[in-house]
Design a protein around this motif. Structure first.
Motif, short mmCIF file in Angstrom:
data_model
loop_
_atom_site.label_atom_id
_atom_site.label_comp_id
_atom_site.label_asym_id
_atom_site.label_seq_id
_atom_site.Cartn_x
_atom_site.Cartn_y
_atom_site.Cartn_z
N THR A 55 3.46 10.78 3.60
CA THR A 55 3.67 10.11 2.32
C THR A 55 4.45 8.86 2.65
OG1 THR A 55 3.76 12.22 1.15
CG2 THR A 55 4.62 10.29 0.00
N ALA A 56 3.85 7.69 2.41
CA ALA A 56 4.41 6.46 2.97
C ALA A 56 4.17 5.26 2.08
CB ALA A 56 3.81 6.20 4.36
N GLY A 57 4.99 4.24 2.30
CA GLY A 57 4.81 2.96 1.64
C GLY A 57 4.82 1.85 2.67
N TYR A 58 4.05 0.80 2.42
CA TYR A 58 3.92 -0.30 3.36
C TYR A 58 3.90 -1.63 2.60
CZ TYR A 58 2.05 3.54 6.19
OH TYR A 58 1.88 4.74 6.84
N GLY A 59 4.46 -2.66 3.20
CA GLY A 59 4.37 -3.99 2.63
C GLY A 59 5.27 -4.18 1.44
N VAL A 60 4.85 -5.06 0.52
CA VAL A 60 5.71 -5.43 -0.61
C VAL A 60 5.01 -5.17 -1.93
CG1 VAL A 60 6.97 -7.17 0.73
CG2 VAL A 60 4.94 -7.86 -0.56
N MET A 101 -3.07 3.74 -2.84
CA MET A 101 -2.88 2.79 -3.93
C MET A 101 -2.48 1.45 -3.34
SD MET A 101 -0.80 5.38 -6.46
CE MET A 101 0.29 5.94 -5.15
N ILE A 102 -3.18 0.38 -3.74
CA ILE A 102 -2.87 -0.94 -3.22
C ILE A 102 -2.75 -1.92 -4.38
CG2 ILE A 102 -4.06 -0.48 -1.04
CD1 ILE A 102 -6.35 -2.23 -1.96
N ASN A 103 -2.05 -3.03 -4.13
CA ASN A 103 -1.85 -4.02 -5.19
C ASN A 103 -2.62 -5.31 -4.91
OD1 ASN A 103 -0.17 -4.72 -3.08
ND2 ASN A 103 1.65 -5.10 -4.34
N GLU A 104 -3.91 -5.14 -4.59
CA GLU A 104 -4.86 -6.24 -4.50
C GLU A 104 -6.24 -5.68 -4.76
OE1 GLU A 104 -7.44 -9.50 -3.55
OE2 GLU A 104 -7.63 -7.50 -2.70
N LEU A 161 0.85 -1.19 0.00
CA LEU A 161 0.00 0.00 0.00
C LEU A 161 0.88 1.23 0.00
CD1 LEU A 161 -3.14 0.61 2.20
CD2 LEU A 161 -1.32 2.30 2.17
N ALA A 162 0.51 2.21 -0.81
CA ALA A 162 1.17 3.53 -0.80
C ALA A 162 0.12 4.58 -0.48
CB ALA A 162 1.83 3.82 -2.14
#
Length: 504
Positions: free
Chosen positions: A70-75, A361-364, A57-58
């Motif tokens: 402003t951050a990023g989490y996970g892979v 923004m997420i990748n799922e 997740l961003a």
């Protein structure tokens, strides 16, 4: 780490090892902002651990001209374990529409086009029927009120990638009036944006990617946003779309490539760049204290051009402007646009009256895509001082997990039901192998494999399943969206109501 997924403790560690906002910027924040940023960060960490299905997740939150977080989490990819940070590229899907629409609006301010005149007045080689060209304006196309259909164009642009400017221009003649939603009635579709940019390129030779870069990305100095996947991959890590339908998320078999990045959904961006985008929206074209867009231009895209009345999750939608949904979250005006595609999900929104903007923004996007919206809602409610915030959002996450489990169970049942179907092809699989052609949809290749038959169209390829009719197959060229193929004798098939003929 296996070649397919991060296993066991490594998967847990990937969630724990999250990249948050820069410490120096955090230290310089006013106390109220620092406390809010800390709460938001803690919520995202808790939510991702709780929901499990979302690999990465961003996030960015903007208050006026200040960035709260402003951050990023996970892979970004469970196969590699590449971590998400604020510079990780994410596909923003239909949130692209606001960039495309702003590009046309910017051109209109210079008199290079007119948003409200018929496209036939400036696109002399439109390919549309004279009646359509005279009745349709750019505003009609960009606000989803044109009342037109052309499925082959949207299919080739977003899914198969089998196209060229000449092919798309040739397909314009297949555009038809939609009887159920005529001109002036809102109906959300990619087609208006595809038509607008095909017409632009036919008339001027200007590719939509170059238009968006020159008209929007360059002035806003969004230097890590691009309409070309290949370019984003050269810059750094790009998040892959995933599906969380199993114990651990798996990479989607369908990913965006350059050929399927299109004007209705074709940008890769980062949390850092989306912060700039939100600041531009909240400050009517001013960023970093400088005016980079003409006064009133940005605000003009937020004004509704067509009415609607519907709910989308927690949001009430009442209209659509130029690339933006208009409506409310609770009592607050919310200008927003979301997007999704084959395992990617984007939420972009802002409250003009409160001058707060959020991008997630997420990748799922199969069983837990709602996490993007829940995260944004938490931000708005936290900054509004909601009294029961933590209790309410603990309940939201619990409900999301329940829906996740229900979706997973439904998918398992559906797969089992399809697997029990008898194979309904009368001939050996080899008899159906070949390349089939259709002037509207392009080519379809039927390929024999040890598993059975694969179907390939452009960049899409998937294994076929049995269907209920004689001489038919079901295939998910787009994951989890089944389409039916019916063979018509030895040398033809029907797909999407169109007849394909096998090459000799």
């Amino acid at each position: 780490m296996s070649s397919q997924t991060i296993s066991g403790g490594l998967w847990v560690a990937a969630f724990i090892s999250m990249t948050a906002w820069a410490a120096a910027a955090h230290a310089e924040m006013p106390d109220v902002h620092r406390e809010a940023a800390a709460d938001i960060d803690a919520f995202v960490r808790r939510a991702m651990t709780h929901v499990e299905a979302v690999p990465g997740l961003a996030l960015t939150v903007v208050d006026g001209d200040e960035i709260l977080i402003t951050a990023g989490y996970g892979v970004a990819d469970v196969r590699t374990g590449a971590k998400v940070d604020a510079d990780t590229g994410f596909y923003i899907a239909s949130a692209t529409k606001a960039f495309t629409a702003l590009s046309f609006a910017a051109m209109a301010t210079r008199g290079e086009t007119d948003l409200d005149e018929p496209v036939g007045a400036w696109a002399s080689r439109s390919g549309l029927s004279p009646e359509m060209a005279q009745a349709t304006s750019l505003t009609d196309l960009l606000s989803h009120r044109a009342g037109l259909d052309n499925e082959p164009i949207t299919f080739r642009a977003a899914y198969s990638g089998e196209h060229s400017p000449q092919v798309m221009q040739g397909l314009l003649a297949r555009t038809q009036v939609n009887a159920e939603t005529p001109h002036g009635v809102f109906r959300y579709t990619n087609l208006g944006y595809n038509l607008a940019t095909i017409l632009l390129e036919a008339q001027t030779g200007r590719d939509w990617r170059d238009m968006v870069k020159e008209e929007v990305l360059a002035p806003a100095e969004m230097s890590r946003t691009t309409a070309r996947i290949s370019q984003a991959q050269q810059w750094g890590v790009v998040a892959e779309g995933h599906f969380g339908d199993g114990p651990t998320p798996m990479v989607s078999p369908l990913q965006k490539v350059d050929a399927t990045m299109q004007s209705a959904g074709g940008l890769i961006s980062t949390a850092h760049d989306m912060a700039r985008w939100l600041e531009v929206q909240l400050n009517d074209g001013v960023i970093d204290g400088r005016r980079v867009f003409p006064e009133g231009l940005i605000a003009s895209t937020h004004t509704s051009r067509v009415a609607q009345d519907r709910r989308f999750g927690a949001y009430r939608r009442d209209g659509y402007g130029l690339g933006w949904q208009t409506g409310r979250y609770g009592r607050d005006v919310l200008i927003h646009h979301f997007g999704n595609f084959a395992g990617s999900r984007a939420h972009v929104s802002f409250m003009p009256e409160r001058r707060i903007g959020v991008a997630v923004m997420i990748n799922e996007d199969l069983v837990a895509g709602e996490l993007a919206d829940i995260t944004a809602n938490y931000v708005y409610d936290r900054l509004a001082g909601r009294a029961d915030l933590e209790t309410a959002y603990e309940a939201e996450l619990t409900a999301l997990v329940q829906r996740r489990d229900q979706k997973r169970a439904a998918l398992i049942r559906a797969r089992a039901e399809r697997a029990a179907r008898p194979w309904r092809l009368a001939q050996p699989n080899s008899a159906y192998v070949g390349i089939y052609e259709n002037p509207a949809y392009g080519t379809m290749e039927v390929i024999e494999t040890p598993r059975g038959l694969d179907i390939k169209m452009g960049v899409m390829r998937a294994s076929a399943e049995a269907f209920t009719e004689a001489e038919s197959l079901r295939v998910e060229l787009v994951p989890f969206q089944g389409r039916v193929i019916v063979f018509n004798g030895p040398d033809a098939l029907t797909f999407e109501g169109e007849r394909f003929i096998r090459r000799p």
